[in-house]
Design a protein around this motif. Structure first.
Motif, PDB file in Angstrom:
ATOM      1  N   GLU A   5      40.501  -3.712 -44.141  1.00  0.00           N
ATOM      2  CA  GLU A   5      39.704  -3.983 -45.334  1.00  0.00           C
ATOM      3  C   GLU A   5      38.861  -2.770 -45.725  1.00  0.00           C
ATOM      4  N   ARG A   6      38.304  -2.816 -46.928  1.00  0.00           N
ATOM      5  CA  ARG A   6      37.365  -1.813 -47.412  1.00  0.00           C
ATOM      6  C   ARG A   6      35.993  -2.460 -47.529  1.00  0.00           C
ATOM      7  N   VAL A   7      34.968  -1.717 -47.108  1.00  0.00           N
ATOM      8  CA  VAL A   7      33.604  -2.240 -47.077  1.00  0.00           C
ATOM      9  C   VAL A   7      32.690  -1.272 -47.809  1.00  0.00           C
ATOM     10  N   LEU A   8      31.776  -1.798 -48.617  1.00  0.00           N
ATOM     11  CA  LEU A   8      30.772  -0.991 -49.301  1.00  0.00           C
ATOM     12  C   LEU A   8      29.394  -1.527 -48.943  1.00  0.00           C
ATOM     13  N   ASP A   9      28.556  -0.659 -48.401  1.00  0.00           N
ATOM     14  CA  ASP A   9      27.181  -1.008 -48.055  1.00  0.00           C
ATOM     15  C   ASP A   9      26.251  -0.305 -49.035  1.00  0.00           C
ATOM     16  N   LEU A  10      25.666  -1.064 -49.942  1.00  0.00           N
ATOM     17  CA  LEU A  10      24.715  -0.511 -50.920  1.00  0.00           C
ATOM     18  C   LEU A  10      23.330  -0.455 -50.301  1.00  0.00           C
ATOM     19  N   GLY A  11      22.661   0.680 -50.453  1.00  0.00           N
ATOM     20  CA  GLY A  11      21.354   0.862 -49.823  1.00  0.00           C
ATOM     21  C   GLY A  11      21.522   0.980 -48.320  1.00  0.00           C
ATOM     22  N   SER A  12      22.456   1.828 -47.911  1.00  0.00           N
ATOM     23  CA  SER A  12      22.885   1.877 -46.517  1.00  0.00           C
ATOM     24  C   SER A  12      21.897   2.558 -45.570  1.00  0.00           C
ATOM     25  N   GLY A  13      20.847   3.159 -46.097  1.00  0.00           N
ATOM     26  CA  GLY A  13      19.836   3.747 -45.221  1.00  0.00           C
ATOM     27  C   GLY A  13      20.426   4.783 -44.288  1.00  0.00           C
ATOM     28  N   GLY A  14      20.118   4.655 -42.994  1.00  0.00           N
ATOM     29  CA  GLY A  14      20.585   5.598 -41.991  1.00  0.00           C
ATOM     30  C   GLY A  14      22.046   5.470 -41.622  1.00  0.00           C
ATOM     31  N   GLY A  15      22.727   4.457 -42.120  1.00  0.00           N
ATOM     32  CA  GLY A  15      24.168   4.346 -41.955  1.00  0.00           C
ATOM     33  C   GLY A  15      24.679   3.570 -40.765  1.00  0.00           C
ATOM     34  N   ILE A  16      23.811   2.938 -39.984  1.00  0.00           N
ATOM     35  CA  ILE A  16      24.266   2.238 -38.782  1.00  0.00           C
ATOM     36  C   ILE A  16      25.220   1.089 -39.128  1.00  0.00           C
ATOM     37  N   ASP A  17      24.930   0.345 -40.194  1.00  0.00           N
ATOM     38  CA  ASP A  17      25.821  -0.761 -40.576  1.00  0.00           C
ATOM     39  C   ASP A  17      27.178  -0.243 -41.048  1.00  0.00           C
ATOM     40  N   VAL A  18      27.191   0.923 -41.677  1.00  0.00           N
ATOM     41  CA  VAL A  18      28.455   1.521 -42.116  1.00  0.00           C
ATOM     42  C   VAL A  18      29.290   1.907 -40.895  1.00  0.00           C
ATOM     43  N   LEU A  19      28.640   2.501 -39.893  1.00  0.00           N
ATOM     44  CA  LEU A  19      29.365   2.874 -38.678  1.00  0.00           C
ATOM     45  C   LEU A  19      29.928   1.652 -37.968  1.00  0.00           C
ATOM     46  N   LEU A  20      29.137   0.596 -37.873  1.00  0.00           N
ATOM     47  CA  LEU A  20      29.617  -0.636 -37.236  1.00  0.00           C
ATOM     48  C   LEU A  20      30.758  -1.255 -38.034  1.00  0.00           C
ATOM     49  N   SER A  21      30.646  -1.216 -39.354  1.00  0.00           N
ATOM     50  CA  SER A  21      31.711  -1.738 -40.215  1.00  0.00           C
ATOM     51  C   SER A  21      32.988  -0.932 -40.048  1.00  0.00           C
ATOM     52  N   ALA A  22      32.854   0.383 -39.949  1.00  0.00           N
ATOM     53  CA  ALA A  22      34.024   1.248 -39.774  1.00  0.00           C
ATOM     54  C   ALA A  22      34.778   0.896 -38.505  1.00  0.00           C
ATOM     55  N   ARG A  23      34.062   0.580 -37.469  1.00  0.00           N
ATOM     56  CA  ARG A  23      34.714   0.165 -36.214  1.00  0.00           C
ATOM     57  C   ARG A  23      35.498  -1.130 -36.406  1.00  0.00           C
ATOM     58  N   ARG A  24      34.937  -2.052 -37.186  1.00  0.00           N
ATOM     59  CA  ARG A  24      35.599  -3.352 -37.376  1.00  0.00           C
ATOM     60  C   ARG A  24      36.837  -3.264 -38.254  1.00  0.00           C
ATOM     61  N   VAL A  25      36.797  -2.403 -39.283  1.00  0.00           N
ATOM     62  CA  VAL A  25      37.945  -2.312 -40.184  1.00  0.00           C
ATOM     63  C   VAL A  25      39.027  -1.383 -39.638  1.00  0.00           C
ATOM     64  N   GLY A  26      38.674  -0.590 -38.628  1.00  0.00           N
ATOM     65  CA  GLY A  26      39.662   0.229 -37.939  1.00  0.00           C
ATOM     66  C   GLY A  26      40.194   1.393 -38.761  1.00  0.00           C
TER      67      GLY A  26
END
Length: 57
Positions: A5-26
């Motif tokens: 899947e593709r994930v977009l985090d608006l207002g991602s701040g320091g990016g921790i949620d983006v990194l965790l999401s990247a692991r989940r979507v592979g």
């Protein structure tokens, strides 16, 4: 979230949620983070992973 899947985090701040999401979507998915604050973009760049920064007026 599922692999591929593709994930977009608006207002991602320091990016921790983006990194965790990247692991989940592979490797077949994409995770994007967007933040308007320069300081947060710098912090996200230090957290790891590729960072593309683009500013528009």
């Amino acid at each position: 979230m599922h692999e591929g899947e593709r994930v977009l985090d608006l207002g991602s701040g320091g990016g921790i949620d983006v990194l965790l999401s990247a692991r989940r979507v592979g490797p077949t998915g994409k995770a994007y983070g967007l933040d308007t604050t320069e300081e947060m973009r710098k912090q996200a760049g230090q957290a790891g992973g590729p960072l593309t920064s683009r500013s528009e007026a």
